[in-house]
Design a protein around this motif. Structure first.
Motif, PDB file in Angstrom:
ATOM      1  N   PRO A  18      55.285  21.170  30.182  1.00  0.00           N
ATOM      2  CA  PRO A  18      55.275  19.658  30.806  1.00  0.00           C
ATOM      3  C   PRO A  18      54.219  19.467  31.412  1.00  0.00           C
ATOM      4  CG  PRO A  18      56.710  21.376  32.064  1.00  0.00           C
ATOM      5  CD  PRO A  18      56.036  21.918  30.852  1.00  0.00           C
ATOM      6  N   ALA A  19      54.111  18.039  31.526  1.00  0.00           N
ATOM      7  CA  ALA A  19      52.900  17.577  32.521  1.00  0.00           C
ATOM      8  C   ALA A  19      52.737  18.164  33.857  1.00  0.00           C
ATOM      9  CB  ALA A  19      52.886  15.812  32.628  1.00  0.00           C
ATOM     10  N   THR A  20      53.966  18.630  34.351  1.00  0.00           N
ATOM     11  CA  THR A  20      53.980  19.267  35.699  1.00  0.00           C
ATOM     12  C   THR A  20      53.108  20.411  35.666  1.00  0.00           C
ATOM     13  OG1 THR A  20      55.826  20.053  35.399  1.00  0.00           O
ATOM     14  CG2 THR A  20      55.633  17.943  36.709  1.00  0.00           C
ATOM     15  N   PHE A  21      52.962  21.184  34.568  1.00  0.00           N
ATOM     16  CA  PHE A  21      52.261  22.510  34.302  1.00  0.00           C
ATOM     17  C   PHE A  21      50.826  22.390  34.393  1.00  0.00           C
ATOM     18  CE2 PHE A  21      55.884  25.314  32.597  1.00  0.00           C
ATOM     19  CZ  PHE A  21      56.678  24.990  33.662  1.00  0.00           C
ATOM     20  N   ASP A  22      50.040  21.162  34.337  1.00  0.00           N
ATOM     21  CA  ASP A  22      48.938  21.032  34.349  1.00  0.00           C
ATOM     22  C   ASP A  22      48.304  21.511  32.799  1.00  0.00           C
ATOM     23  OD1 ASP A  22      46.526  19.824  34.620  1.00  0.00           O
ATOM     24  OD2 ASP A  22      45.814  21.363  36.149  1.00  0.00           O
ATOM     25  N   ARG A  23      47.480  22.443  32.948  1.00  0.00           N
ATOM     26  CA  ARG A  23      46.788  22.797  31.769  1.00  0.00           C
ATOM     27  C   ARG A  23      47.403  24.308  31.046  1.00  0.00           C
ATOM     28  NH1 ARG A  23      40.802  22.227  33.586  1.00  0.00           N
ATOM     29  NH2 ARG A  23      42.137  22.505  35.502  1.00  0.00           N
ATOM     30  N   THR A  24      48.328  24.806  32.089  1.00  0.00           N
ATOM     31  CA  THR A  24      48.889  26.008  31.531  1.00  0.00           C
ATOM     32  C   THR A  24      50.249  25.920  30.916  1.00  0.00           C
ATOM     33  OG1 THR A  24      47.553  27.036  33.684  1.00  0.00           O
ATOM     34  CG2 THR A  24      49.500  28.283  32.544  1.00  0.00           C
ATOM     35  N   ALA A  25      50.349  26.224  29.827  1.00  0.00           N
ATOM     36  CA  ALA A  25      51.913  26.495  29.178  1.00  0.00           C
ATOM     37  C   ALA A  25      52.223  27.864  29.602  1.00  0.00           C
ATOM     38  CB  ALA A  25      51.459  26.340  27.510  1.00  0.00           C
ATOM     39  N   VAL A  26      53.841  27.679  29.246  1.00  0.00           N
ATOM     40  CA  VAL A  26      54.509  29.089  29.679  1.00  0.00           C
ATOM     41  C   VAL A  26      55.125  29.345  28.205  1.00  0.00           C
ATOM     42  CG1 VAL A  26      56.379  30.013  30.882  1.00  0.00           C
ATOM     43  CG2 VAL A  26      54.917  28.814  31.893  1.00  0.00           C
ATOM     44  N   VAL A  27      54.932  30.328  27.802  1.00  0.00           N
ATOM     45  CA  VAL A  27      55.105  31.120  26.137  1.00  0.00           C
ATOM     46  C   VAL A  27      56.358  32.098  26.489  1.00  0.00           C
ATOM     47  CG1 VAL A  27      54.849  32.002  24.140  1.00  0.00           C
ATOM     48  CG2 VAL A  27      53.133  30.337  25.275  1.00  0.00           C
ATOM     49  N   TRP A  28      57.502  31.940  25.878  1.00  0.00           N
ATOM     50  CA  TRP A  28      58.703  32.852  25.874  1.00  0.00           C
ATOM     51  C   TRP A  28      58.520  33.946  24.755  1.00  0.00           C
ATOM     52  CZ3 TRP A  28      63.581  31.324  28.668  1.00  0.00           C
ATOM     53  CH2 TRP A  28      63.310  30.289  29.530  1.00  0.00           C
ATOM     54  N   VAL A  29      58.119  34.953  24.852  1.00  0.00           N
ATOM     55  CA  VAL A  29      58.373  35.947  23.565  1.00  0.00           C
ATOM     56  C   VAL A  29      59.217  37.004  23.805  1.00  0.00           C
ATOM     57  CG1 VAL A  29      56.507  37.357  22.419  1.00  0.00           C
ATOM     58  CG2 VAL A  29      55.860  35.653  24.040  1.00  0.00           C
ATOM     59  N   VAL A  30      59.685  37.137  22.609  1.00  0.00           N
ATOM     60  CA  VAL A  30      60.751  38.159  22.472  1.00  0.00           C
ATOM     61  C   VAL A  30      59.917  39.472  22.393  1.00  0.00           C
ATOM     62  CG1 VAL A  30      62.831  38.840  21.344  1.00  0.00           C
ATOM     63  CG2 VAL A  30      62.720  36.634  21.748  1.00  0.00           C
TER      64      VAL A  30
END
Ligand code: SF4
Ligand code: SF4
Length: 165
Positions: free
Chosen positions: A134-146
């Motif tokens: 989301p835009a609120t995360f700035d340039r960092t994504a959060v990736v969920w990995v199983v």
């Protein structure tokens, strides 16, 4: 060693791990921030006040795992990419690791990836479950990995595109 190659010693890692009891209750934060640096956005990002206010900006974070809800809002706020959330209740054999991710392009859901440890060594294979940016995360994504449940203390990154070789 942390001071020579940036890889924290096992005793340092153990010192910040949530207890087995807390981990068995659901998603919880793992804050692997070992150096005294002038930084505290993890505290500001936490709506549950699970990361205490810093008395000194150079303090290391003081985390209350029992208060943490596992929301993950602190992950993208950390400029050191030192925060993870792990859910060991995902299934009998698998856990979900949420990782800060600053590469492009982003991985896709259901993509298989090669899991790496803190030294960048291959430790197994995971599958992308979700990608948050989301835009609120700035340039960092959060990736969920199983990931396999036996890798929760080891896997801390992933590499794309080479697991088929
Ligand atoms: S995961 Fe959520 S509740 Fe837990 S420390 Fe981070 S921001 Fe706070
Ligand atoms: S934001 Fe990240 S690097 Fe900064 S103090 Fe918190 S955990 Fe450490």
């Amino acid at each position: 060693m942390l001071n020579t190659d940036g890889v924290p010693e096992p005793e340092k890692i153990r010192s910040v791990q949530p207890s087995a009891e807390r981990r068995a209750q659901g998603p919880v934060v793992w804050v692997e921030c070992f150096q005294e640096i002038p930084c505290d956005p993890c505290h500001d990002a936490c709506p549950a006040a699970a990361i205490a206010a810093f008395e000194d900006i150079n303090d290391r974070p003081d985390v209350d795992h029992d208060t943490c809800t596992g929301c993950g809002l602190c992950i993208a706020a950390c400029p050191g990419l030192a925060i993870f959330v792990i859910d060991e209740t995902y299934s009998e054999t698998e856990a979900v690791l949420r990782i800060p991710y600053e590469f492009s392009p982003l991985p896709g859901v259901d993509e298989e990836v090669t899991l790496l440890n803190r030294a960048g060594e291959e430790v197994g294979t995971g599958t992308i479950l979700r990608v948050q940016k989301p835009a609120t995360f700035d340039r960092t994504a959060v990736v969920w990995v199983v990931i396999p449940k036996d890798l929760v203390t080891e896997a801390r990154a992933f590499r794309r595109g080479e697991q088929e070789s």
